[in-house]
Design an enzyme around this catalytic site. Sequence first.
Site, PDB file in Angstrom:
ATOM      1  N   LEU A 248      -1.336  10.008   4.113  1.00  0.00           N
ATOM      2  CA  LEU A 248      -2.469   9.297   3.647  1.00  0.00           C
ATOM      3  C   LEU A 248      -3.217  10.084   2.779  1.00  0.00           C
ATOM      4  O   LEU A 248      -4.359  10.261   2.537  1.00  0.00           O
ATOM      5  CB  LEU A 248      -3.683   8.993   4.784  1.00  0.00           C
ATOM      6  CG  LEU A 248      -3.189   7.728   5.784  1.00  0.00           C
ATOM      7  CD1 LEU A 248      -4.116   7.539   6.732  1.00  0.00           C
ATOM      8  CD2 LEU A 248      -2.711   6.425   4.769  1.00  0.00           C
TER       9      LEU A 248
ATOM     10  N   SER B 122       6.373  11.127   4.742  1.00  0.00           N
ATOM     11  CA  SER B 122       5.621  11.849   5.627  1.00  0.00           C
ATOM     12  C   SER B 122       4.277  12.085   4.545  1.00  0.00           C
ATOM     13  O   SER B 122       4.212  13.429   4.221  1.00  0.00           O
ATOM     14  CB  SER B 122       5.980  12.879   6.292  1.00  0.00           C
ATOM     15  OG  SER B 122       5.076  13.540   7.053  1.00  0.00           O
TER      16      SER B 122
ATOM     17  N   SER C 186       0.788  -1.207   0.079  1.00  0.00           N
ATOM     18  CA  SER C 186      -0.060   0.018   0.023  1.00  0.00           C
ATOM     19  C   SER C 186       0.870   1.388  -0.006  1.00  0.00           C
ATOM     20  O   SER C 186       1.741   1.426   0.689  1.00  0.00           O
ATOM     21  CB  SER C 186      -0.976  -0.066   1.222  1.00  0.00           C
ATOM     22  OG  SER C 186      -1.658   1.239   1.255  1.00  0.00           O
TER      23      SER C 186
ATOM     24  N   ASN D 129      -6.757  -1.126   1.313  1.00  0.00           N
ATOM     25  CA  ASN D 129      -5.923  -0.885   2.547  1.00  0.00           C
ATOM     26  C   ASN D 129      -7.167   0.571   3.033  1.00  0.00           C
ATOM     27  O   ASN D 129      -7.058   1.432   2.344  1.00  0.00           O
ATOM     28  CB  ASN D 129      -4.663  -0.305   1.790  1.00  0.00           C
ATOM     29  CG  ASN D 129      -3.675   0.129   3.330  1.00  0.00           C
ATOM     30  OD1 ASN D 129      -4.044   1.223   3.719  1.00  0.00           O
ATOM     31  ND2 ASN D 129      -3.029  -0.848   3.701  1.00  0.00           N
TER      32      ASN D 129
ATOM     33  N   CYS E 148      -0.344   3.806  10.580  1.00  0.00           N
ATOM     34  CA  CYS E 148       0.188   5.048   9.978  1.00  0.00           C
ATOM     35  C   CYS E 148       0.771   5.778  10.914  1.00  0.00           C
ATOM     36  O   CYS E 148       0.093   6.400  11.608  1.00  0.00           O
ATOM     37  CB  CYS E 148      -0.578   5.668   9.003  1.00  0.00           C
ATOM     38  SG  CYS E 148       0.042   6.710   8.106  1.00  0.00           S
TER      39      CYS E 148
ATOM     40  N   VAL F 126       5.699  -5.226   8.410  1.00  0.00           N
ATOM     41  CA  VAL F 126       5.639  -4.094   9.079  1.00  0.00           C
ATOM     42  C   VAL F 126       5.212  -2.762   8.353  1.00  0.00           C
ATOM     43  O   VAL F 126       5.363  -2.974   7.067  1.00  0.00           O
ATOM     44  CB  VAL F 126       6.828  -3.808   9.986  1.00  0.00           C
ATOM     45  CG1 VAL F 126       7.139  -5.138  10.831  1.00  0.00           C
ATOM     46  CG2 VAL F 126       7.860  -3.782   8.793  1.00  0.00           C
TER      47      VAL F 126
ATOM     48  N   THR G 194       5.686   1.254   8.440  1.00  0.00           N
ATOM     49  CA  THR G 194       7.190   1.983   8.489  1.00  0.00           C
ATOM     50  C   THR G 194       7.554   2.251   9.963  1.00  0.00           C
ATOM     51  O   THR G 194       6.452   2.472  10.710  1.00  0.00           O
ATOM     52  CB  THR G 194       7.081   3.223   7.646  1.00  0.00           C
ATOM     53  OG1 THR G 194       5.923   4.246   8.055  1.00  0.00           O
ATOM     54  CG2 THR G 194       6.843   3.151   6.428  1.00  0.00           C
TER      55      THR G 194
ATOM     56  N   GLY H 102      -3.726   3.784   0.835  1.00  0.00           N
ATOM     57  CA  GLY H 102      -4.539   3.823   1.979  1.00  0.00           C
ATOM     58  C   GLY H 102      -5.946   4.950   1.760  1.00  0.00           C
ATOM     59  O   GLY H 102      -5.738   5.895   1.310  1.00  0.00           O
TER      60      GLY H 102
ATOM     61  N   GLY I  96       9.017  -5.255   4.431  1.00  0.00           N
ATOM     62  CA  GLY I  96       9.976  -4.514   5.081  1.00  0.00           C
ATOM     63  C   GLY I  96      11.241  -4.614   4.318  1.00  0.00           C
ATOM     64  O   GLY I  96      12.023  -5.650   4.525  1.00  0.00           O
TER      65      GLY I  96
HETATM   66  C1  FMN Z   1       5.394   6.612   0.260  1.00  0.00           C
HETATM   67  C2  FMN Z   1       4.803   5.340   1.101  1.00  0.00           C
HETATM   68  C3  FMN Z   1       3.445   5.353   1.278  1.00  0.00           C
HETATM   69  C4  FMN Z   1       2.829   4.525   2.027  1.00  0.00           C
HETATM   70  N1  FMN Z   1       1.449   4.612   2.153  1.00  0.00           N
HETATM   71  C5  FMN Z   1       0.987   3.739   2.999  1.00  0.00           C
HETATM   72  C6  FMN Z   1      -0.491   3.656   3.178  1.00  0.00           C
HETATM   73  O1  FMN Z   1      -1.477   4.398   2.763  1.00  0.00           O
HETATM   74  N2  FMN Z   1      -1.070   2.394   3.990  1.00  0.00           N
HETATM   75  C7  FMN Z   1      -0.236   1.531   4.424  1.00  0.00           C
HETATM   76  O2  FMN Z   1      -0.784   0.614   5.182  1.00  0.00           O
HETATM   77  N3  FMN Z   1       1.097   1.409   4.171  1.00  0.00           N
HETATM   78  C8  FMN Z   1       1.725   2.434   3.652  1.00  0.00           C
HETATM   79  N4  FMN Z   1       3.095   2.517   3.321  1.00  0.00           N
HETATM   80  C9  FMN Z   1       3.950   1.517   4.112  1.00  0.00           C
HETATM   81  C10 FMN Z   1       4.196   0.281   2.974  1.00  0.00           C
HETATM   82  O3  FMN Z   1       3.051  -0.191   2.715  1.00  0.00           O
HETATM   83  C11 FMN Z   1       5.026  -0.840   3.490  1.00  0.00           C
HETATM   84  O4  FMN Z   1       4.227  -1.398   4.850  1.00  0.00           O
HETATM   85  C12 FMN Z   1       6.397  -0.086   4.146  1.00  0.00           C
HETATM   86  O5  FMN Z   1       6.920   0.752   3.196  1.00  0.00           O
HETATM   87  C13 FMN Z   1       7.351  -1.151   4.279  1.00  0.00           C
HETATM   88  O6  FMN Z   1       7.847  -1.956   3.226  1.00  0.00           O
HETATM   89  P1  FMN Z   1       9.005  -1.416   2.136  1.00  0.00           P
HETATM   90  O7  FMN Z   1      10.191  -1.409   2.861  1.00  0.00           O
HETATM   91  O8  FMN Z   1       9.126  -2.574   1.361  1.00  0.00           O
HETATM   92  O9  FMN Z   1       8.637  -0.298   1.742  1.00  0.00           O
HETATM   93  C14 FMN Z   1       3.673   3.567   2.649  1.00  0.00           C
HETATM   94  C15 FMN Z   1       5.205   3.568   2.541  1.00  0.00           C
HETATM   95  C16 FMN Z   1       5.689   4.315   1.636  1.00  0.00           C
HETATM   96  C17 FMN Z   1       7.202   4.315   1.306  1.00  0.00           C
END
Ligand code: FMN
Length: 303
Positions: A71, A68, A19, A97, A132, A193, A195, A44, A245
Amino acid sequence: MMQQTIWGKTFKNPIIAASGTFGFGSEYNEFYDISNLGGISTKGLTLEPRDGNSGIRIIETPSGIMNSIGLQNPGVKDYILHESHFLREKDTVILANVGGSTLESYLEALELLEEHNKTHRVMDIIELNISCPNVKAGGMAFGMNACDAEYITKEAKKITSIPLVVKLSPNAHHLVEVAQAVESAGADGLSLVNTFNALEIDIHRRKAVFDNVTAGLSGPAIRPIALRMVREVSKAVSIPVIGMGGVETWEDVIKFIMAGAHLVQFGTASFINPMAGLELVEGVERYMEENHIHSFDEIRGII
Ligand SMILES: Cc1cc2nc3c(=O)[nH]c(=O)nc-3n(C[C@H](O)[C@H](O)[C@H](O)COP(=O)(O)O)c2cc1C
């Protein structure tokens, strides 16, 4: 060989776009047919459209990024009316999501999605984001302790008729406790996880880089910690876990499965290489063939 049926849904492979890093799929579909993926988690969605946070929204860090976004999204109604059509045509599992700032706003968003899903497919699974870090009220607050996480899961479960996966925060004080509380409240699965809460400083401005001061760290920098958390949680619950992650390569996907995950999401990797998803699918398939692995059951949770 790659196919698994989980929560009554068939995933052609275990690889899902995370997501917030894949929009609603259409941009990446210009690089490869996104039907190749096991699933796609939407950006999301919140009840009302959100403009997101002011100021800088993404920076690079050693081995990762901080974001940052806050959403930013067009809102549930717009997703239903405009964005879901494209995804519906694709042969892949859709995870909606869902985020929010108050309990009521989460539940109303779920009600709307549920209502429309009865007449045309807007989702197959709900991924409830209680983690989030970039939303001031609510958001991660629900994922920080077992009591709040259990409560929102119970309330969400009353509304949803499709599988409910709850996305956990690595910032929770007692992650395993939160996971068990969410399981006991009736969640069908967990994803982790999100972030990690992090800080970057601009010494010349003598200020935090982000208007919100802290931001969420993702990418390879978090992978070893995420792997450890996925292993701990998947050993402590009996519902399927979606691990993520810092996944960058097919080897990382196998690592998350060996740590206990049923399915694996990739996020930040797509920002570096828009073909990442397809490469993960092809790499995992090759690994399975070369090692004569017929089912992920043979390697899941072996660590
Ligand atoms: C730019 C950005 C926007 C994100 N927006 C959402 C979100 O809207 N909803 C959500 O559950 N996670 C969101 N995440 C988290 C990711 O889905 C994921 O859990 C997290 O980045 C870890 O995975 P990765 O290291 O492969 O990116 C976002 C991450 C990033 C980098």
